[in-house]
Design a protein around this motif. Structure first.
Motif, mmCIF file in Angstrom:
data_model
loop_
_atom_site.group_PDB
_atom_site.id
_atom_site.type_symbol
_atom_site.label_atom_id
_atom_site.label_comp_id
_atom_site.label_asym_id
_atom_site.label_seq_id
_atom_site.Cartn_x
_atom_site.Cartn_y
_atom_site.Cartn_z
ATOM 1 N N THR A 62 0.921 -1.101 -0.032
ATOM 2 C CA THR A 62 0.148 0.041 0.122
ATOM 3 C C THR A 62 0.914 1.227 -0.028
ATOM 4 N N LYS A 68 -3.492 3.118 -1.608
ATOM 5 C CA LYS A 68 -4.835 3.147 -1.134
ATOM 6 C C LYS A 68 -5.104 4.536 -0.543
ATOM 7 N N ALA A 69 -6.144 4.835 0.206
ATOM 8 C CA ALA A 69 -6.492 6.259 0.308
ATOM 9 C C ALA A 69 -5.257 6.677 1.182
ATOM 10 N N TYR A 70 -4.867 8.083 0.866
ATOM 11 C CA TYR A 70 -3.640 8.719 1.660
ATOM 12 C C TYR A 70 -4.076 9.362 2.765
ATOM 13 N N ALA A 71 -3.508 9.175 3.834
ATOM 14 C CA ALA A 71 -3.790 9.894 5.033
ATOM 15 C C ALA A 71 -2.369 10.717 5.384
ATOM 16 N N ARG A 81 -6.586 4.969 10.468
ATOM 17 C CA ARG A 81 -6.978 5.796 9.149
ATOM 18 C C ARG A 81 -5.853 5.634 8.366
ATOM 19 N N SER A 84 -2.083 4.532 3.539
ATOM 20 C CA SER A 84 -0.990 4.767 2.694
ATOM 21 C C SER A 84 -0.704 6.198 3.208
ATOM 22 N N LYS A 88 -1.003 8.925 -4.361
ATOM 23 C CA LYS A 88 -0.837 8.101 -5.535
ATOM 24 C C LYS A 88 -0.092 9.033 -6.691
ATOM 25 N N SER A 99 2.454 4.530 -5.680
ATOM 26 C CA SER A 99 2.729 5.810 -4.703
ATOM 27 C C SER A 99 3.906 6.701 -4.937
ATOM 28 N N ASP A 422 -9.521 -2.291 -1.042
ATOM 29 C CA ASP A 422 -9.478 -0.698 -1.177
ATOM 30 C C ASP A 422 -9.363 -0.205 0.604
ATOM 31 N N GLU A 423 -9.919 -1.074 1.252
ATOM 32 C CA GLU A 423 -10.128 -0.767 2.816
ATOM 33 C C GLU A 423 -9.446 -1.987 3.648
ATOM 34 N N CYS A 426 -6.404 -5.012 3.646
ATOM 35 C CA CYS A 426 -6.056 -4.817 2.219
ATOM 36 C C CYS A 426 -5.535 -6.007 1.799
#
Length: 477
Positions: A62, A68-71, A81, A84, A88, A99, A422-423, A426
């Motif tokens: 990831t 995945k979703a960037y935090a 939370r 990633s 991306k 990434s 995606d969640e 993974c």
């Protein structure tokens, strides 16, 4: 002779043998040895050479090739939370994103494919070298006989492309760091014989030193010592414990190394011969230099080449803390030289018959250890709320989803194979791939039949367990 010269001489003799006599006697059965081989008719091949780019230590998918979703980091962010820690970025393939920090590799993905659904085996307590053994041999440790490295199978079945160049060359991994004996266990030809074991080059920048006598020793003096060493080897009590096959294999290994020592082709290992512009492009450190040497070797007849970022506990991809900042540096280490390797082999016409594989033993997650539903002891204390940036990143071993990249050697261009969720978790959710499929796909490219095996101690030993592995044909054009 001073002590330093004597020690250097001994180290060079070890390299010439390609495997120590002690290791041979400890791991090779002495009765009912290599007795037969069974393969089907000769298969067509799409590759002649394999380069394995080994991301040792557990590369988080990831954070690299499956973002995945960037935090973004902020003090007080919840660990759950964090999927990633990098945004991306696009690649040369539509709808394929990597990434940030891997833009160069992304730019050559139109020449290769990505598997996004590799699942590492459940080997109980997660240990890096245990999983690395499994990845490189396709067999779970321990075994009653020492399983050959995939490079050794290839060297044995396909033989050398160039009789002077060792068919199996392993670069970048030292055996003076943590878990050294465990690392040595899979850097072996096992029962196939020493001549098919890896020619080890711990530091690619000193590759030429691997193929010449120690400093201060004349060629004449070395030849005399080489002759004496052969005589002593044949009389050694250690050798008496091995089979005739193993004795002959060790001698052939030494003779092959001796041929290289006396050949002008030894200069292939000399990176100072590379044009400065090219050298500087590759030179991000030992790994980048390894990619440069891999290019030179692939163009000159090596059969299997591995280049490792090197496994040393808590360093490299083994990100038990400071995961984000460590990956910034790891991407700088690998991104440019890997992309340049692809470009150079493509431009010179070698990529079509060279299969390049990038892989790691498993992935990582911020909060989950192992895989869902199988409780494994946490090896890292990860707080629920991150107040220190050292906890920002992927710190726990994750075996349920990972990425493998492939280029050349008949692989489809721009292919995306498989998918992870995606969640969190993974995990692999489409077209899950396991290690025997990876090995058989590599063997398929080289024209090595899935039923290839040898009879050891009265039972067949296949390239993959029980001969059940099958190649992923969808990977090939």
């Amino acid at each position: 002779m001073d002590l330093q010269t004597e020690n250097s001489r001994r180290e060079f003799i070890k390299k010439m043998g390609a495997a120590s006599l002690a290791a041979m006697s400890a791991s090779i059965p002495t009765a009912s040895f290599l007795s037969s081989c069974s393969t089907a008719a000769e298969m067509a091949s799409t590759a002649d050479t394999v380069i394995l780019l080994w991301m040792a230590g557990g590369m988080a998918h990831t954070e690299t090739f499956d973002p995945k979703a960037y935090a973004p980091y902020e003090k007080g962010i919840e660990s759950k939370r964090v999927l990633s820690t990098f945004p991306k970025v696009p690649t040369a393939v539509d709808d394929l994103y990597f990434s940030k920090g891997l833009e160069s590799i992304g730019s050559v993905m139109d020449k290769g494919a990505i598997i996004r659904s590799y699942r590492s085996a459940d080997l109980g307590h997660i240990l890096h070298t245990r999983h690395q053994y499994h990845w490189h041999t396709c067999y779970e440790p321990p075994q009653s006989v020492q399983a050959p490295h995939i490079g050794s199978w290839i060297a044995k079945e396909k033989g050398p492309l160039n009789p002077v160049i060792p068919p199996f060359i392993a670069m970048g991994q030292r055996f003076t760091v943590g878990e050294a004996e465990e690392l040595k266990a899979f850097h072996s030809a096992g029962f196939l014989g020493s001549e098919y074991g890896p020619f080890l080059i711990p530091d690619p920048s000193s590759g030429l030193d691997s193929v010449r006598p120690p400093q201060g020793m004349s060629m004449k003096r070395f030849e005399a010592r080489y002759k004496l060493y052969k005589e002593l080897t044949n009389k050694s009590h250690v050798m008496e414990r091995g089979s005739d096959y193993q004795k002959e294999s060790l001698m052939r290994s030494m003779e092959q190394s001796y041929r290289l020592l006396n050949s002008p082709e030894a200069e292939i290992f000399d990176l100072s011969k590379e044009p400065k512009k090219s050298y500087d492009t590759y030179n991000t450190g030992r790994f980048g230099q390894g990619c440069l040497l891999a290019k030179r070797l692939a163009m000159n007849g090596a059969r299997f080449i591995s280049v490792s970022t090197e496994y040393e506990p808590f360093l490299g991809w083994d990100t038990h803390e400071n995961g984000h900042s460590r990956l910034v540096k790891m991407k700088e280490l690998v991104d440019r030289p890997i992309a340049q390797l692809i470009k150079d082999l493509d431009e010179t016409g070698h990529l079509g018959r060279t299969l390049i594989v990038l892989a790691s033993e498993f992935s990582r997650d911020a909060i989950l250890e192992g895989r869902p539903g199988e409780k494994i002891k946490d090896q890292v204390d990860q707080p629920d709320v991150i107040e220190d940036e050292k906890f920002y990143g992927m710190h726990r071993h994750f075996t349920d989803g990972s990425s493998i990249l492939m280029w050349g050697g008949g692989i489809k261009n721009g292919l995306i194979y498989g998918k992870t969720a995606d969640e969190r978790p993974c995990s692999s959710i489409e077209k899950t791939v396991v290690i025997d499929q990876v090995h058989q796909s590599i063997y398929h490219a080289l024209g090595i039949h899935p039923e290839t095996h040898y009879t050891i101690e009265g039972r067949p030993f296949y390239t993959t367990p029980d001969g059940q592995g099958q190649p992923i044909l969808d990977l090939f054009a």
